[in-house]
Write a protein that holds these residues in place. Structure first.
Motif, PDB file in Angstrom:
ATOM      1  N   MET A 154       0.817  -1.211   0.000  1.00 46.46           N
ATOM      2  CA  MET A 154       0.000   0.000   0.000  1.00 46.46           C
ATOM      3  C   MET A 154       0.853   1.264   0.000  1.00 46.46           C
ATOM      4  N   GLU A 155       1.946   1.267   0.750  1.00 49.32           N
ATOM      5  CA  GLU A 155       2.720   2.507   0.893  1.00 49.32           C
ATOM      6  C   GLU A 155       3.308   2.984  -0.430  1.00 49.32           C
ATOM      7  N   TRP A 156       3.491   2.105  -1.388  1.00 46.15           N
ATOM      8  CA  TRP A 156       4.049   2.515  -2.669  1.00 46.15           C
ATOM      9  C   TRP A 156       3.135   3.503  -3.400  1.00 46.15           C
ATOM     10  N   SER A 157       1.817   3.394  -3.207  1.00 44.89           N
ATOM     11  CA  SER A 157       0.882   4.252  -3.940  1.00 44.89           C
ATOM     12  C   SER A 157       0.337   5.407  -3.118  1.00 44.89           C
ATOM     13  N   GLU A 199       9.967   4.168  -5.727  1.00 41.32           N
ATOM     14  CA  GLU A 199      10.851   3.911  -6.855  1.00 41.32           C
ATOM     15  C   GLU A 199      10.372   2.739  -7.708  1.00 41.32           C
ATOM     16  N   GLU A 200       9.405   1.971  -7.215  1.00 40.19           N
ATOM     17  CA  GLU A 200       8.853   0.863  -7.981  1.00 40.19           C
ATOM     18  C   GLU A 200       7.407   1.164  -8.345  1.00 40.19           C
ATOM     19  N   TRP A 245       2.811   7.278 -13.200  1.00 39.99           N
ATOM     20  CA  TRP A 245       3.955   6.387 -13.345  1.00 39.99           C
ATOM     21  C   TRP A 245       4.592   6.499 -14.728  1.00 39.99           C
ATOM     22  N   GLY A 246       3.797   6.819 -15.736  1.00 41.42           N
ATOM     23  CA  GLY A 246       4.310   6.929 -17.096  1.00 41.42           C
ATOM     24  C   GLY A 246       5.083   8.221 -17.301  1.00 41.42           C
ATOM     25  N   PRO A 247       5.293   8.604 -18.552  1.00 40.17           N
ATOM     26  CA  PRO A 247       6.026   9.847 -18.836  1.00 40.17           C
ATOM     27  C   PRO A 247       5.353  11.044 -18.173  1.00 40.17           C
ATOM     28  N   PRO A 248       6.120  11.996 -17.642  1.00 42.30           N
ATOM     29  CA  PRO A 248       5.517  13.138 -16.941  1.00 42.30           C
ATOM     30  C   PRO A 248       4.678  14.007 -17.872  1.00 42.30           C
ATOM     31  N   SER A 249       3.605  14.562 -17.318  1.00 42.46           N
ATOM     32  CA  SER A 249       2.728  15.442 -18.077  1.00 42.46           C
ATOM     33  C   SER A 249       3.392  16.800 -18.278  1.00 42.46           C
ATOM     34  N   THR A 250       3.059  17.448 -19.376  1.00 39.63           N
ATOM     35  CA  THR A 250       3.653  18.760 -19.678  1.00 39.63           C
ATOM     36  C   THR A 250       2.557  19.750 -20.045  1.00 39.63           C
TER      37      THR A 250
END
Length: 411
Positions: free
Chosen positions: A61-64, A70-71, A129-134
């Motif tokens: 749970m802590e990952w989200s 990092e994972e 998680w994917g490419p950062p938004s711009t």
């Protein structure tokens, strides 16, 4: 499958005849590990085209819920769906978060005689998680299209559909999708945030997404520029939309409750253009998604979170009209003991929906909200992932009307 996945989540597959809501019973569903192809679970859909919720491993749970993991904080699975006289569908990238319920729609097209009847779909990764938004910076209050010939309504209206251009505005090769408004908001919210977040943080983000969308609708932003769509799926211009993506039930329930509400300020008719960004990899003048989650963990409510990012003078307002509802909602919650034409409308619509979803029991359309009507409402709520209250408030009325219109068109 990652051996560190000790937590669990639940996944349901909802199999339909193409993009319609018509369910396909008896479809065979196989869930496998994309890392090695191992089949983890198999199931068959019921009369509503749905599998039972399947328990599967998910990351801690802590990952989200904590910024900086990092994972990847969600598990992904492959799903294969087959049914007689239908294409076989292979879905890759179906997402699952811990301690939550994920619903994956699986539309099966008719098989073609002599054709290659296999359809492969790879779902896009989550926006966090994917490419950062711009996203570009834009004014929170937009000029209205007074000189474009387009009609500006006196108050915002919730549209029945939004037209989503699946690419950048100028990409003529990108497909346009007609998406029901509430389904669009659920898709964006499930693409932009995690269902494991605090409920008040989820609410704040859903309200920002709603206001962002309704600003595009109300100001006719793209139609005023000569385009034939409402909004794009490109995060360089708008919000993350991934056609066919996994929907998290916890987020869907919040959208069902709030979908007519938006953020605005005194002196303006339009919904505020509520820009937002992840607050970790990208920064902006609007809401920080990870920042809102941190505030939610500290006990902040949704309105306080929104005021921190958009100013203390903002407030929430509800749209007066919702397009696509055949008969308007009277404002009174229908429950045991209610009587009248509104009850009869619900009974007639549920009976028609029950032709396609036979788990919903047939009931007399007598205008009396008795135990049989309550049972039919609860079964509808179960199938369409609404809280099983047995009562009909506006969110339930709207959903019954939407499904009724959709299945009636099938006939």
């Amino acid at each position: 499958m990652n051996p560190s996945y000790l937590d669990k989540g639940d996944l349901q597959i909802f199999v339909t005849a193409g993009e319609t809501p018509d369910p396909i019973p008896g479809a065979r569903v196989r869930v496998s590990d994309p890392a090695n192809g191992q089949v983890l679970e198999e199931a068959v859909t019921d009369s509503s085209g749905q599998t039972p919720f399947i328990e599967l491993p998910a990351p801690p749970m802590e990952w989200s819920v904590e910024e900086g993991a990092e994972e990847r904080p969600y598990a992904v699975y492959n799903v294969t769906v087959s049914a007689p006289e239908r294409e076989t569908l292979h879905l890759g990238g179906v997402e699952l978060l811990p301690a939550g319920r994920a619903i994956q729609r699986a539309p099966l097209a008719p098989a073609r005689s002599g054709g290659f009847n296999v359809h492969n779909v790879l779902l896009e990764p989550h926006a966090l998680w994917g490419p950062p938004s711009t996203r570009p910076e834009e004014e929170a209050v937009k000029p209205l299209p007074e000189e474009s010939g387009l009609v500006v309504l006196p108050e915002p209206v919730i549209p029945e559909f939004v037209v989503v251009h699946d690419g950048r505005p100028g990409d003529a090769s990108a497909q346009n999708y007609w998406v029901r408004f509430k389904d669009y908001v659920k898709n964006v919210a499930c693409s932009e945030i995690y269902s494991t977040w605090r409920t008040e943080a989820i609410k704040a983000n859903v309200l920002a997404i709603l206001s962002f969308t309704l600003n595009r609708v109300y100001t006719e932003w793209y139609r005023g520029k000569g385009y034939d769509f409402t909004i794009t799926s490109s995060t360089a211009f708008d919000q993350s939309y991934s056609h066919g993506r996994t929907i998290f039930e916890e987020i869907g329930v919040v959208v069902d409750d709030l979908f007519t509400t938006y953020v605005t300020r005194e002196g303006i008719a339009q919904p505020l253009f509520t820009q937002y960004c992840d607050g970790r990899r990208t920064q902006c003048q609007g809401l920080s998604q990870w920042g809102s989650q941190a505030l939610g963990e500290q006990g902040w409510d949704a309105v306080s979170i929104l005021k921190k990012y958009y100013g203390g003078d903002i407030y929430l307002k509800s749209a007066e009209k919702v397009e696509g509802v055949p008969l308007s909602y009277g404002g009174e919650v229908l429950t045991l003991g209610s009587e009248g034409e509104a009850v009869r409308t619900v009974q007639n619509q549920l009976n028609r929906v029950g032709d396609n979803f036979p788990a919903i029991p047939k009931i007399p359309a007598d205008g009396i909200y008795g135990p049989a009507t309550q049972a039919a409402v609860m079964e509808f709520q179960k199938i369409f992932h609404l809280p099983q209250t047995g009562s009909v408030d506006f969110a339930v009325w709207y959903e019954i009307s939407n499904v009724y219109v959709a299945v009636a068109k099938l006939a």
